[in-house]
Design a protein around this motif. Structure first.
Motif, PDB file in Angstrom:
ATOM      1  N   ALA A 161      17.910 -32.412  53.430  1.00 17.18           N
ATOM      2  CA  ALA A 161      17.489 -33.815  53.385  1.00 17.18           C
ATOM      3  C   ALA A 161      18.293 -34.670  54.363  1.00 17.18           C
ATOM      4  CB  ALA A 161      17.659 -34.362  51.958  1.00 17.18           C
ATOM      5  N   GLU A 162      19.446 -34.154  54.782  1.00 16.00           N
ATOM      6  CA  GLU A 162      20.342 -34.929  55.632  1.00 16.00           C
ATOM      7  C   GLU A 162      20.084 -34.727  57.127  1.00 16.00           C
ATOM      8  OE1 GLU A 162      22.575 -36.921  54.303  1.00 16.00           O
ATOM      9  OE2 GLU A 162      22.993 -36.183  52.268  1.00 16.00           O
ATOM     10  N   VAL A 163      19.597 -33.554  57.512  1.00 17.58           N
ATOM     11  CA  VAL A 163      19.500 -33.256  58.938  1.00 17.58           C
ATOM     12  C   VAL A 163      18.448 -34.132  59.602  1.00 17.58           C
ATOM     13  CG1 VAL A 163      20.299 -30.880  58.665  1.00 17.58           C
ATOM     14  CG2 VAL A 163      17.852 -31.359  58.556  1.00 17.58           C
ATOM     15  N   ASP A 164      18.694 -34.453  60.852  1.00 15.28           N
ATOM     16  CA  ASP A 164      17.808 -35.324  61.618  1.00 15.28           C
ATOM     17  C   ASP A 164      16.580 -34.553  62.086  1.00 15.28           C
ATOM     18  OD1 ASP A 164      17.415 -37.925  63.188  1.00 15.28           O
ATOM     19  OD2 ASP A 164      17.347 -36.409  64.781  1.00 15.28           O
ATOM     20  N   GLY A 165      15.395 -35.147  61.894  1.00 13.98           N
ATOM     21  CA  GLY A 165      14.161 -34.485  62.265  1.00 13.98           C
ATOM     22  C   GLY A 165      14.082 -34.170  63.747  1.00 13.98           C
ATOM     23  N   GLU A 166      14.599 -35.058  64.589  1.00 14.33           N
ATOM     24  CA  GLU A 166      14.565 -34.808  66.022  1.00 14.33           C
ATOM     25  C   GLU A 166      15.445 -33.624  66.397  1.00 14.33           C
ATOM     26  OE1 GLU A 166      15.367 -38.223  68.371  1.00 14.33           O
ATOM     27  OE2 GLU A 166      13.708 -39.415  67.533  1.00 14.33           O
ATOM     28  N   ALA A 167      16.543 -33.465  65.670  1.00  8.74           N
ATOM     29  CA  ALA A 167      17.423 -32.319  65.926  1.00  8.74           C
ATOM     30  C   ALA A 167      16.757 -31.011  65.516  1.00  8.74           C
ATOM     31  CB  ALA A 167      18.741 -32.490  65.175  1.00  8.74           C
ATOM     32  N   VAL A 168      15.912 -31.068  64.489  1.00 12.03           N
ATOM     33  CA  VAL A 168      15.189 -29.868  64.062  1.00 12.03           C
ATOM     34  C   VAL A 168      14.200 -29.447  65.137  1.00 12.03           C
ATOM     35  CG1 VAL A 168      13.596 -28.909  62.352  1.00 12.03           C
ATOM     36  CG2 VAL A 168      15.447 -30.418  61.617  1.00 12.03           C
ATOM     37  N   GLY A 169      13.537 -30.421  65.769  1.00 12.78           N
ATOM     38  CA  GLY A 169      12.576 -30.125  66.816  1.00 12.78           C
ATOM     39  C   GLY A 169      11.166 -30.002  66.282  1.00 12.78           C
ATOM     40  N   PRO A 170      10.208 -29.669  67.143  1.00 11.11           N
ATOM     41  CA  PRO A 170       8.797 -29.647  66.741  1.00 11.11           C
ATOM     42  C   PRO A 170       8.439 -28.505  65.806  1.00 11.11           C
ATOM     43  CG  PRO A 170       9.030 -28.890  69.004  1.00 11.11           C
ATOM     44  CD  PRO A 170      10.377 -29.408  68.589  1.00 11.11           C
ATOM     45  N   PHE A 171       9.185 -27.388  65.865  1.00 11.44           N
ATOM     46  CA  PHE A 171       8.900 -26.275  64.965  1.00 11.44           C
ATOM     47  C   PHE A 171       9.809 -26.418  63.758  1.00 11.44           C
ATOM     48  CE2 PHE A 171       8.983 -21.817  63.522  1.00 11.44           C
ATOM     49  CZ  PHE A 171       7.631 -21.601  63.419  1.00 11.44           C
ATOM     50  N   ARG A 172       9.210 -26.725  62.600  1.00 17.86           N
ATOM     51  CA  ARG A 172       9.979 -27.182  61.444  1.00 17.86           C
ATOM     52  C   ARG A 172      10.424 -26.087  60.486  1.00 17.86           C
ATOM     53  NH1 ARG A 172      10.533 -32.645  60.632  1.00 17.86           N
ATOM     54  NH2 ARG A 172      10.184 -33.707  62.606  1.00 17.86           N
ATOM     55  N   ALA A 173      10.212 -24.817  60.813  1.00 11.13           N
ATOM     56  CA  ALA A 173      10.569 -23.728  59.900  1.00 11.13           C
ATOM     57  C   ALA A 173      11.669 -22.867  60.518  1.00 11.13           C
ATOM     58  CB  ALA A 173       9.344 -22.866  59.607  1.00 11.13           C
ATOM     59  N   PHE A 174      12.642 -22.508  59.697  1.00 10.11           N
ATOM     60  CA  PHE A 174      13.677 -21.598  60.173  1.00 10.11           C
ATOM     61  C   PHE A 174      14.339 -20.883  58.999  1.00 10.11           C
ATOM     62  CE2 PHE A 174      15.433 -25.886  59.993  1.00 10.11           C
ATOM     63  CZ  PHE A 174      16.551 -25.729  59.191  1.00 10.11           C
ATOM     64  N   MET A 175      14.994 -19.789  59.334  1.00  9.72           N
ATOM     65  CA  MET A 175      15.645 -18.937  58.343  1.00  9.72           C
ATOM     66  C   MET A 175      17.033 -19.474  58.022  1.00  9.72           C
ATOM     67  SD  MET A 175      14.713 -16.094  56.813  1.00  9.72           S
ATOM     68  CE  MET A 175      15.572 -15.618  55.329  1.00  9.72           C
ATOM     69  N   LEU A 176      17.357 -19.518  56.737  1.00  4.47           N
ATOM     70  CA  LEU A 176      18.709 -19.883  56.340  1.00  4.47           C
ATOM     71  C   LEU A 176      19.656 -18.718  56.610  1.00  4.47           C
ATOM     72  CD1 LEU A 176      18.185 -21.829  52.985  1.00  4.47           C
ATOM     73  CD2 LEU A 176      18.647 -22.747  55.265  1.00  4.47           C
ATOM     74  N   PRO A 177      20.932 -19.014  56.808  1.00  6.20           N
ATOM     75  CA  PRO A 177      21.882 -17.969  57.192  1.00  6.20           C
ATOM     76  C   PRO A 177      22.377 -17.143  56.012  1.00  6.20           C
ATOM     77  CG  PRO A 177      22.993 -20.093  57.153  1.00  6.20           C
ATOM     78  CD  PRO A 177      21.539 -20.364  56.873  1.00  6.20           C
TER      79      PRO A 177
END
Length: 320
Positions: A232-248
């Motif tokens: 909820a804290e991360v910036d959407g622009e920093a995430v980029g256009p592809f909004r899915a990623f694997m958690l570490p």
């Protein structure tokens, strides 16, 4: 700040609710309201000054999300799902809960102009499958080998598209296998991974349905909840256009898990594990990849467990 949680009565939902109430704020703003949806009314810890609205709802019913969305939540955690084995056994149920309800939730946000609402969906390592490289990254093509993974993959694409259009501020966190879960085994194909640790620690027998050389990509419940909050804290622009990623997560074999159990609880605990092969579970879990480059999650500040022994010890501390 108004936060909504679907699947709020479930294991992750309950841990997330406790964490949010404990910290009392998100994005630097005080949490003023929690709206909780599930098949049954979610339990809420006492003593909080936050307004809590807990509703028992069938999220596949028409208008199930209306009250929640009319109150215009700032953050929505979409955790409700039919898990892997259950979705494989009942295609219609899996589609209704995992896909159709997610689309209804997205459409509800669109109809109410909730383009600034951060919608965080829990996806899964099960979205991958088929012939894969030894080590995957977030852009490895999705080719799930079971209905649950397929349903999650379709939702990922929908959330990407709705976010691209500015209809919602979506984020999809692909969860590793979560261990060690409390309670009893559920319908998830990966349920054994918690059971073969939890039950022996409780003095009970457990069944291991897979070969001990099978590897899993795992993450502790504590780190998963931290990731949900951080999402909820991360910036959407920093995430980029592809909004899915694997958690570490971390990669560990069943044999290594059992060795850690022996170190922590002794051989007597390990002797409580019975090995009974189950080809259906092996087929589902064996199709999941186990090694990932998680650069995007790392750059965005998501954290991993150090090793499986740490996961086991954290579970022991919570039990006591």
């Amino acid at each position: 700040m108004h936060i909504a949680v679907t699947g709020a009565a479930g294991f992750l939902g309950q841990r997330l609710i406790r964490q949010l109430l404990d910290q009392g704020e998100l994005r630097g703003q005080a949490i003023t309201r929690l709206t909780l949806l599930d098949q049954v009314e979610a339990e809420v810890p006492g003593g909080s000054r936050v307004e809590v609205v807990s509703q028992a709802r069938d999220i596949t019913a028409a208008g199930a999300f209306d009250d929640m969305l009319d109150a215009r939540p700032d953050v929505i955690y979409h955790l409700a799902a039919v898990v892997s084995s259950a979705a494989e056994a009942d295609l219609d149920l899996g589609l209704a809960v995992n896909l159709d309800a997610t689309r209804a939730l997205l459409e509800g946000c669109r109809q109410r102009d909730l383009g600034n609402t951060r919608l965080i969906m829990a996806s899964s390592v099960a979205a991958y499958g088929g012939e894969l490289p030894e080590t995957l990254d977030d852009m490895t093509a999705l080719h799930p080998q079971n209905s649950y993974g397929t349903q999650k993959a379709m939702c990922e694409l929908l959330i990407n598209d709705y976010s691209r259009r500015g209809l919602v501020d979506g984020l999809v966190l692909r969860l590793p296998t979560i261990v060690i879960r409390p309670g009893r085994p559920n319908a998830a194909a990966s349920s054994f991974a918690s059971s073969i640790m939890r039950e022996p620690l409780n003095g009970e027998e457990a069944i291991c349905p897979v070969p001990t050389d099978l590897e899993l990509f795992v993450m502790s419940p504590g780190k998963v909840v931290e990731a949900l909050v951080h999402g909820a804290e991360v910036d959407g622009e920093a995430v980029g256009p592809f909004r899915a990623f694997m958690l570490p997560g971390i990669t560990v074999s069943v044999a290594e898990m059992i060795d850690a159990l022996r170190e922590v609880a002794g051989s007597q605990a390990v002797e409580r594990i019975r090995h009974e092969p189950d080809t259906k579970i092996q087929a589902i879990v064996g199709s999941w990849p186990t090694r990932f480059h998680t650069r995007r999650a790392d750059v965005l500040g998501f954290e991993r467990d150090r090793d499986f022994r740490d996961i086991l010890q954290a579970f022991q501390e919570e039990r006591h």
